[in-house]
Motif scaffolding. Structure first.
Motif, PDB file in Angstrom:
ATOM      1  N   ILE A   1     -53.910  68.710  45.996  1.00 21.01           N
ATOM      2  CA  ILE A   1     -53.551  67.847  44.862  1.00 21.01           C
ATOM      3  C   ILE A   1     -52.308  67.035  45.198  1.00 21.01           C
ATOM      4  CG2 ILE A   1     -52.644  67.841  42.498  1.00 21.01           C
ATOM      5  CD1 ILE A   1     -54.494  70.185  41.889  1.00 21.01           C
ATOM      6  N   VAL A   2     -51.288  67.709  45.772  1.00 20.96           N
ATOM      7  CA  VAL A   2     -50.046  67.016  46.128  1.00 20.96           C
ATOM      8  C   VAL A   2     -50.305  65.955  47.187  1.00 20.96           C
ATOM      9  CG1 VAL A   2     -47.785  67.288  47.226  1.00 20.96           C
ATOM     10  CG2 VAL A   2     -48.525  68.926  45.484  1.00 20.96           C
ATOM     11  N   LEU A   3     -51.061  66.302  48.236  1.00 18.55           N
ATOM     12  CA  LEU A   3     -51.334  65.350  49.318  1.00 18.55           C
ATOM     13  C   LEU A   3     -52.134  64.148  48.814  1.00 18.55           C
ATOM     14  CD1 LEU A   3     -52.239  67.824  52.218  1.00 18.55           C
ATOM     15  CD2 LEU A   3     -50.155  66.460  51.998  1.00 18.55           C
ATOM     16  N   THR A   4     -53.148  64.414  48.000  1.00 19.87           N
ATOM     17  CA  THR A   4     -53.985  63.324  47.484  1.00 19.87           C
ATOM     18  C   THR A   4     -53.206  62.441  46.524  1.00 19.87           C
ATOM     19  OG1 THR A   4     -55.950  64.735  47.690  1.00 19.87           O
ATOM     20  CG2 THR A   4     -56.139  62.768  46.305  1.00 19.87           C
ATOM     21  N   ALA A   5     -52.389  63.067  45.671  1.00 16.11           N
ATOM     22  CA  ALA A   5     -51.589  62.294  44.720  1.00 16.11           C
ATOM     23  C   ALA A   5     -50.582  61.412  45.447  1.00 16.11           C
ATOM     24  CB  ALA A   5     -50.869  63.239  43.757  1.00 16.11           C
ATOM     25  N   LEU A   6     -49.939  61.960  46.478  1.00 14.31           N
ATOM     26  CA  LEU A   6     -48.986  61.172  47.269  1.00 14.31           C
ATOM     27  C   LEU A   6     -49.674  59.985  47.916  1.00 14.31           C
ATOM     28  CD1 LEU A   6     -46.232  60.738  48.683  1.00 14.31           C
ATOM     29  CD2 LEU A   6     -46.983  62.367  50.434  1.00 14.31           C
ATOM     30  N   ALA A   7     -50.837  60.222  48.515  1.00 16.23           N
ATOM     31  CA  ALA A   7     -51.559  59.157  49.216  1.00 16.23           C
ATOM     32  C   ALA A   7     -52.107  58.105  48.262  1.00 16.23           C
ATOM     33  CB  ALA A   7     -52.705  59.762  50.034  1.00 16.23           C
ATOM     34  N   MET A   8     -52.583  58.546  47.101  1.00 14.11           N
ATOM     35  CA  MET A   8     -53.206  57.612  46.162  1.00 14.11           C
ATOM     36  C   MET A   8     -52.180  56.945  45.253  1.00 14.11           C
ATOM     37  SD  MET A   8     -56.423  57.518  46.831  1.00 14.11           S
ATOM     38  CE  MET A   8     -57.041  56.751  45.347  1.00 14.11           C
ATOM     39  N   PHE A   9     -51.457  57.776  44.485  1.00 10.23           N
ATOM     40  CA  PHE A   9     -50.591  57.238  43.431  1.00 10.23           C
ATOM     41  C   PHE A   9     -49.244  56.727  43.934  1.00 10.23           C
ATOM     42  CE2 PHE A   9     -53.205  60.495  41.120  1.00 10.23           C
ATOM     43  CZ  PHE A   9     -54.010  59.583  40.478  1.00 10.23           C
ATOM     44  N   SER A  10     -48.844  57.147  45.145  1.00  8.96           N
ATOM     45  CA  SER A  10     -47.552  56.681  45.667  1.00  8.96           C
ATOM     46  C   SER A  10     -47.682  55.924  46.980  1.00  8.96           C
ATOM     47  CB  SER A  10     -46.595  57.869  45.850  1.00  8.96           C
ATOM     48  OG  SER A  10     -46.118  58.315  44.610  1.00  8.96           O
ATOM     49  N   THR A  11     -48.911  55.581  47.370  1.00 11.66           N
ATOM     50  CA  THR A  11     -49.098  54.799  48.601  1.00 11.66           C
ATOM     51  C   THR A  11     -50.173  53.732  48.409  1.00 11.66           C
ATOM     52  OG1 THR A  11     -48.546  56.816  49.850  1.00 11.66           O
ATOM     53  CG2 THR A  11     -49.383  54.942  51.113  1.00 11.66           C
ATOM     54  N   ALA A  12     -51.432  54.139  48.387  1.00  6.97           N
ATOM     55  CA  ALA A  12     -52.525  53.162  48.359  1.00  6.97           C
ATOM     56  C   ALA A  12     -52.527  52.306  47.090  1.00  6.97           C
ATOM     57  CB  ALA A  12     -53.863  53.886  48.505  1.00  6.97           C
ATOM     58  N   ILE A  13     -52.428  52.947  45.924  1.00 11.55           N
ATOM     59  CA  ILE A  13     -52.473  52.192  44.666  1.00 11.55           C
ATOM     60  C   ILE A  13     -51.249  51.288  44.498  1.00 11.55           C
ATOM     61  CG2 ILE A  13     -52.429  52.403  42.145  1.00 11.55           C
ATOM     62  CD1 ILE A  13     -54.265  54.834  42.431  1.00 11.55           C
ATOM     63  N   PRO A  14     -50.007  51.783  44.742  1.00 15.16           N
ATOM     64  CA  PRO A  14     -48.850  50.883  44.621  1.00 15.16           C
ATOM     65  C   PRO A  14     -48.905  49.696  45.577  1.00 15.16           C
ATOM     66  CG  PRO A  14     -48.125  53.153  44.623  1.00 15.16           C
ATOM     67  CD  PRO A  14     -49.580  53.171  44.967  1.00 15.16           C
ATOM     68  N   ILE A  15     -49.389  49.933  46.801  1.00 19.54           N
ATOM     69  CA  ILE A  15     -49.513  48.832  47.758  1.00 19.54           C
ATOM     70  C   ILE A  15     -50.493  47.788  47.222  1.00 19.54           C
ATOM     71  CG2 ILE A  15     -50.446  48.201  50.031  1.00 19.54           C
ATOM     72  CD1 ILE A  15     -49.238  50.814  51.091  1.00 19.54           C
ATOM     73  N   SER A  16     -51.625  48.249  46.714  1.00 24.63           N
ATOM     74  CA  SER A  16     -52.642  47.334  46.178  1.00 24.63           C
ATOM     75  C   SER A  16     -52.123  46.574  44.963  1.00 24.63           C
ATOM     76  CB  SER A  16     -53.903  48.123  45.814  1.00 24.63           C
ATOM     77  OG  SER A  16     -54.439  48.786  46.944  1.00 24.63           O
ATOM     78  N   LEU A  17     -51.400  47.275  44.086  1.00 22.33           N
ATOM     79  CA  LEU A  17     -50.842  46.623  42.900  1.00 22.33           C
ATOM     80  C   LEU A  17     -49.798  45.576  43.281  1.00 22.33           C
ATOM     81  CD1 LEU A  17     -50.436  49.672  40.482  1.00 22.33           C
ATOM     82  CD2 LEU A  17     -52.018  47.756  40.220  1.00 22.33           C
ATOM     83  N   LEU A  18     -48.985  45.905  44.281  1.00 25.81           N
ATOM     84  CA  LEU A  18     -47.964  44.965  44.732  1.00 25.81           C
ATOM     85  C   LEU A  18     -48.603  43.682  45.248  1.00 25.81           C
ATOM     86  CD1 LEU A  18     -44.993  44.312  45.333  1.00 25.81           C
ATOM     87  CD2 LEU A  18     -45.283  45.452  47.540  1.00 25.81           C
ATOM     88  N   TYR A  19     -49.643  43.827  46.080  1.00 23.59           N
ATOM     89  CA  TYR A  19     -50.314  42.651  46.620  1.00 23.59           C
ATOM     90  C   TYR A  19     -51.046  41.873  45.528  1.00 23.59           C
ATOM     91  CZ  TYR A  19     -49.335  44.260  51.347  1.00 23.59           C
ATOM     92  OH  TYR A  19     -48.706  44.638  52.497  1.00 23.59           O
ATOM     93  N   ALA A  20     -51.505  42.573  44.480  1.00 19.96           N
ATOM     94  CA  ALA A  20     -52.174  41.886  43.362  1.00 19.96           C
ATOM     95  C   ALA A  20     -51.169  41.109  42.525  1.00 19.96           C
ATOM     96  CB  ALA A  20     -52.909  42.904  42.495  1.00 19.96           C
TER      97      ALA A  20
END
Length: 289
Positions: A215-234
């Protein structure tokens, strides 16, 4: 809702996600995950998500030659170095203080520019540099709860790596789409920590039954890496890089608030004042740049 408001929302949400990095890093360390394990999985999962998004958009362009070399170098020495020092710093500082110290990286960029292109430096930029570094000095000098000078030195190493990443990526982004570059940088960073963990015997794949770890690893990768990067570029096309960089200064404030709320980290008046000096310095630097 107008485009600008949407863009501001995207970038602000991105800052919240990045502000939670230290929270997930601390939680991972508390349950026994090593730094190489945390970061290898963080970048592996985030890379898969970003490449999937690029594939859906028909933009999964593989770099080659000199550009690929630059992406790997930025991933290992820049983003990878920044992440390694950041998570190491969490062993000495609170998540909020780590985020505050990391945000001196724009001031470090200004300091580097003083030597490489002094004609680009103005009085306000030098003043902003002093504000940011003065904020860190205030925090360390007052020695509030959670501030260990060793951790500050380590996280300043993270800020230096991130400043180098920003300076190095400037040239590459003249020829490469930012999302495509990031999709190459993250796997290089992940491979760095996989190699470090394998060499030191500290990399381990959590068992399927270790639900909390996954849960911690997936949350870090999704909610604090992939999603923020995508939102920033959007958000960038909607409000511009300058305004986005200023909104992103919410990140250390988010880290301080989440650290106190989730981890029970202490927040002192000195931490708040020092953090405000750092953020004000960053805002001045971004506006003048």
């Amino acid at each position: 809702m107008d485009e600008r408001t949407v863009g501001i929302g995207y970038v602000l949400a991105s800052a919240v996600g990045f502000g939670a990095v230290g929270i997930f890093g601390t939680l991972g360390g508390d349950i026994g995950l090593s730094i190489p394990t945390i970061l290898a999985f963080r970048f592996a999962i985030a890379s898969a998500v970003l490449w999937g998004l690029l594939a859906v958009q028909g933009r999964q362009n593989l770099l080659s030659g000199r550009l690929l070399g630059w992406a790997v170098l930025l991933g290992i020495g820049g983003y990878g170095g920044m992440s390694g020092f950041y998570f190491w710093g969490l062993e000495y500082l609170t998540a909020g203080l780590v985020a505050i110290v990391l945000f001196t990286f724009p001031a470090i960029v200004v300091a580097a520019t003083l030597f490489t292109s002094p004609d680009r430096i103005s009085g306000p930029l030098v003043a902003a540099l002093c504000l940011s570094l003065g904020g860190v000095a205030l925090i360390v000098g007052a020695d509030p709860a959670g501030a260990d000078p060793r951790g500050v030195v380590i996280v300043l190493g993270s800020a230096i790596c991130y400043a180098g990443y920003m300076l190095g990526s400037e040239r590459v982004l003249e020829s490469v789409d930012p999302q495509v570059l990031t999709a190459h940088v993250l796997p290089a960073s992940g491979l760095l920590f996989l190699a470090i963990g394998a060499a030191r015997g500290t990399f381990a794949v959590p068992a399927a039954t270790e639900t909390t770890a996954w849960i911690v690893l997936t949350a870090l990768a999704m909610f604090s890496t992939a999603i923020p990067i995508s939102l920033l570029y959007a958000g960038l096309p909607k409000i511009g890089a300058s305004r986005a960089s200023i909104i992103s200064t919410a990140e250390p404030a988010v880290a301080v608030v989440l650290g106190a709320a989730v981890l029970g980290e202490p927040v002192t008046a000195t931490t708040v004042v020092g953090g405000m000096l750092v953020v004000v310095g960053v805002i001045v630097i971004q506006r003048r740049s």
